[in-house]
Write a protein that holds these residues in place. Sequence first.
Motif, PDB file in Angstrom:
ATOM      1  N   SER A 249      37.005 -18.835  19.442  1.00  0.00           N
ATOM      2  CA  SER A 249      36.445 -19.492  20.631  1.00  0.00           C
ATOM      3  C   SER A 249      35.916 -18.461  21.611  1.00  0.00           C
ATOM      4  N   ASP A 256      36.263 -22.989  27.629  1.00  0.00           N
ATOM      5  CA  ASP A 256      37.145 -24.151  27.663  1.00  0.00           C
ATOM      6  C   ASP A 256      38.029 -24.194  26.413  1.00  0.00           C
ATOM      7  N   ALA A 257      37.416 -23.983  25.264  1.00  0.00           N
ATOM      8  CA  ALA A 257      38.194 -23.978  24.017  1.00  0.00           C
ATOM      9  C   ALA A 257      39.189 -22.824  24.005  1.00  0.00           C
ATOM     10  N   TYR A 260      42.127 -23.700  26.067  1.00  0.00           N
ATOM     11  CA  TYR A 260      42.944 -24.727  25.402  1.00  0.00           C
ATOM     12  C   TYR A 260      43.857 -24.094  24.358  1.00  0.00           C
ATOM     13  N   TRP A 261      43.291 -23.236  23.483  1.00  0.00           N
ATOM     14  CA  TRP A 261      44.105 -22.627  22.433  1.00  0.00           C
ATOM     15  C   TRP A 261      45.128 -21.665  23.025  1.00  0.00           C
ATOM     16  N   ALA A 263      46.573 -22.062  25.946  1.00  0.00           N
ATOM     17  CA  ALA A 263      47.619 -22.929  26.491  1.00  0.00           C
ATOM     18  C   ALA A 263      48.508 -23.482  25.379  1.00  0.00           C
ATOM     19  N   ARG A 264      47.916 -23.819  24.227  1.00  0.00           N
ATOM     20  CA  ARG A 264      48.712 -24.304  23.103  1.00  0.00           C
ATOM     21  C   ARG A 264      49.721 -23.247  22.664  1.00  0.00           C
TER      22      ARG A 264
END
Length: 427
Positions: A249, A256-257, A260-261, A263-264
Amino acid sequence: MSLFDPPAPLAERLRPQTLGEVVGQRHLLGPGKPLTRALASGRLGSFILWGPPGVGKTTLARLMAREVGAHFIGLSAVSAGVKDVRDATAEAERLRGRGQKTILFLDEIHRFNKAQQDALLPHVESGLLTLVGATTENPSFEVNPALRSRARTLVLEALTPEDVRALLDRALSDPRGLPNVTAQPEALDLLARLADGDARRALSTLEVASSLAEPITPQAITEAFGRHLPQMDKGGEDFYNLISALHKSVRGSQPDAALYWLARMVEGGADTLYVARRIVRMAAEDIGLADPQALRLAVAARDTAEFLGSPEGDLALAQAVVYLSLAPKSNSVYIAWKAALTAVREGESLPVPLHLRNAPTALMRSQGYGQGYAYYFDDPEGSFRQRYLPEGTELSLYRPGDEGWEGRIQERWRKLQAAHHAERQSK
């Protein structure tokens, strides 16, 4: 039923009794699908069931034994050992004398070490035991090749929200479930989304929520569910898939992606310093000299994460992945470095030219070390004329990219190359 004889958990009470009650896994259990065909033939070989938690691995193993009329022995690799395997083998021997087959179900098979897995081999090969192993880890990494070659791997998929919702509806209507409990539709929809495809967690949450509100509300579901932690095996395939998604990403300029990853991974309990080191690697590999500040910022983010710890230091990692995502990209140094390593590993170890050698002593200078070296600031033209690679070696490794800082210095690089070439030709 007394206080000392409590009912089984809802998930256990609703465990399917027939294949027709199984929710999901249509790619295995539908008409003409692999497991359906194997069961219909009555010749059930050994299997490894690979899939996330709560998708029915144990249930399928029990139903497989029931469908073919085999004796079922269940072990967990978390607590079982070689002695338990020997006991199961002895039991299977006794039953074989009466004409009955035995299925050995080994949950968490990836927890068995190599020696423990090897202890199963002769009994699986002889057909004494039909092995059904269950694992949440990639069998390619966690199960011995010898055992893997004797067992067919079936991939189980996480349940869809629609599958989970159907299961929740069944729990509220089935006499074995919670037939006297009602729930608001939006509460069930919320739980179906939160469950992450895990039927066991969905049913456990529903059971807790039924004691909090009547009818069950979204607020009761939220309270019963607790904090939502995304699934992640910290050292397994999921972890490295998340790292891969984060890196790609960033490389694809998708902040944004990337967030997200990241944060995961953080919410899943990843080692933030490991993640930080990978972010530093991204700066060196994919941004490179297109933005020389990127590596500095990534290193600073790593230092901040170590200094502050989580959660405060996580913000520095977020800042770094956004910066790297938006930065111009260049892997020219990465490619040049790989090419240089290949040239060294596959080529001869040629001596350093005399004029480039270090000459700190008179003896070295008398041997010609450093002799004829043209110091750039004293003799720019001579500096361009001299060779900087071993005699007979020609390499073209670095080519600047088009983005950012490298795009701006392309013209200078071309002029330098031309100057070196022209001076050597005139030498």
